[in-house]
Scaffold this motif. Structure first.
Motif, short mmCIF file in Angstrom:
data_model
loop_
_atom_site.label_atom_id
_atom_site.label_comp_id
_atom_site.label_asym_id
_atom_site.label_seq_id
_atom_site.Cartn_x
_atom_site.Cartn_y
_atom_site.Cartn_z
N ASN A 23 39.17 -15.58 -5.77
CA ASN A 23 38.08 -14.58 -5.22
C ASN A 23 38.44 -13.33 -5.14
OD1 ASN A 23 36.57 -13.49 -2.45
ND2 ASN A 23 35.04 -14.52 -4.10
N ALA A 24 37.66 -12.31 -5.67
CA ALA A 24 38.31 -10.77 -5.54
C ALA A 24 38.35 -10.32 -4.18
CB ALA A 24 37.18 -10.06 -6.32
N LEU A 25 37.49 -11.06 -3.31
CA LEU A 25 37.59 -10.39 -1.77
C LEU A 25 38.93 -10.98 -1.29
CD1 LEU A 25 33.83 -10.58 -0.99
CD2 LEU A 25 35.13 -8.65 -1.35
N LEU A 26 39.20 -12.11 -1.52
CA LEU A 26 40.39 -12.71 -0.99
C LEU A 26 41.66 -11.99 -1.55
CD1 LEU A 26 42.57 -14.72 0.17
CD2 LEU A 26 42.02 -16.18 -1.89
N VAL A 27 41.51 -11.48 -2.96
CA VAL A 27 42.79 -11.05 -3.57
C VAL A 27 42.95 -9.44 -2.86
CG1 VAL A 27 43.66 -9.72 -5.68
CG2 VAL A 27 42.65 -12.31 -5.54
N LYS A 28 41.79 -8.92 -2.52
CA LYS A 28 41.83 -7.66 -2.06
C LYS A 28 42.41 -7.60 -0.55
CE LYS A 28 38.69 -3.75 -1.17
NZ LYS A 28 37.06 -3.39 -1.40
N HIS A 29 42.10 -8.54 0.09
CA HIS A 29 42.39 -8.45 1.79
C HIS A 29 43.40 -9.50 2.03
CE1 HIS A 29 39.12 -5.73 2.47
NE2 HIS A 29 38.20 -6.56 1.80
#
Length: 215
Positions: A23-29
């Motif tokens: 998930n992009a939000l997982l990768v980002k944070h």
């Protein structure tokens, strides 16, 4: 939990919550979850389904412990990872294990801190939003107890619940604060518009929270 509802969803493949990569939000944070030494991270993923987020966490060097009601989902998870797990039976359900990945199959509320073992963090992208309001307090208390208040990264949605029934349910900042405010310092890391709307039907915002012990 309404076991029959979720078993039926998996049997009919009516689960549309997965992405081909992390998930992009997982990768980002992820730094809030993995820290500076991902190889020493051991992450608990409640109600994990067959999320590809697990593959991404493993690729970063972390160990993952999951909990999932549906054996169908867990079987598919290992198949998609290309792994043949060892399977053992316990009084509370089955355990699928392969190297740095362990997944408990059964009712998450029956798991104990001893079952899960020490974890460095909790990644919740599918649990809070999957549970109706009446069950969230019980779930939150259970997570705090079984993980010994491990830090959390929570990804949720906020939308007009009257426009579409869950799951996934709308879980806003006030809800997260009411559930975890006594245990954690809560930081909202992001609020962003969910592109393509939720299930393509209703406007929604992504929310990302970092929870860290307040002691």
């Amino acid at each position: 939990m309404e076991h029959s509802f979720w078993h039926s969803k998996w049997q009919k493949s009516e689960i549309g919550f997965h992405e081909p990569t992390g998930n992009a939000l997982l990768v980002k944070h992820a730094q809030h979850l993995l820290g500076t030494t991902p190889n020493s991270a051991r992450i608990f993923v409640p109600l994990c389904g067959k999320t590809r987020d697990i593959a991404w966490l493993l690729s970063q060097g972390a160990s993952v412990v999951g909990a999932e009601l549906s054996e169908v989902a867990v079987t598919q998870l290992f198949e998609e990872l290309g792994e043949a797990p060892s399977i053992s039976q316990t009084p509370t359900g089955k355990i699928f294990h392969k190297e740095n990945l362990t997944v408990f199959v059964g009712d998450i509320f029956k798991l104990t801190a001893n079952d899960i073992g020490a974890v460095t963090g909790v990644y919740d992208r599918a649990a809070l939003v999957a549970l109706p309001d009446a069950m969230r307090s019980l779930y939150a208390s259970h997570i705090v107890e079984t993980t010994e208040s491990a830090p959390q990264l929570i990804v949720s949605f906020e939308y007009d619940q009257s426009r579409m029934p869950g799951p996934p349910f709308s879980v806003n900042e006030a809800t997260v604060e009411s559930l975890y405010g006594d245990t954690y310092v809560i930081t909202r890391l992001e609020r962003s518009v969910l592109e393509g709307k939720l299930k393509g039907k209703v406007d929604a915002d992504n929310l990302v929270f970092h929870l860290k012990g307040n002691s």
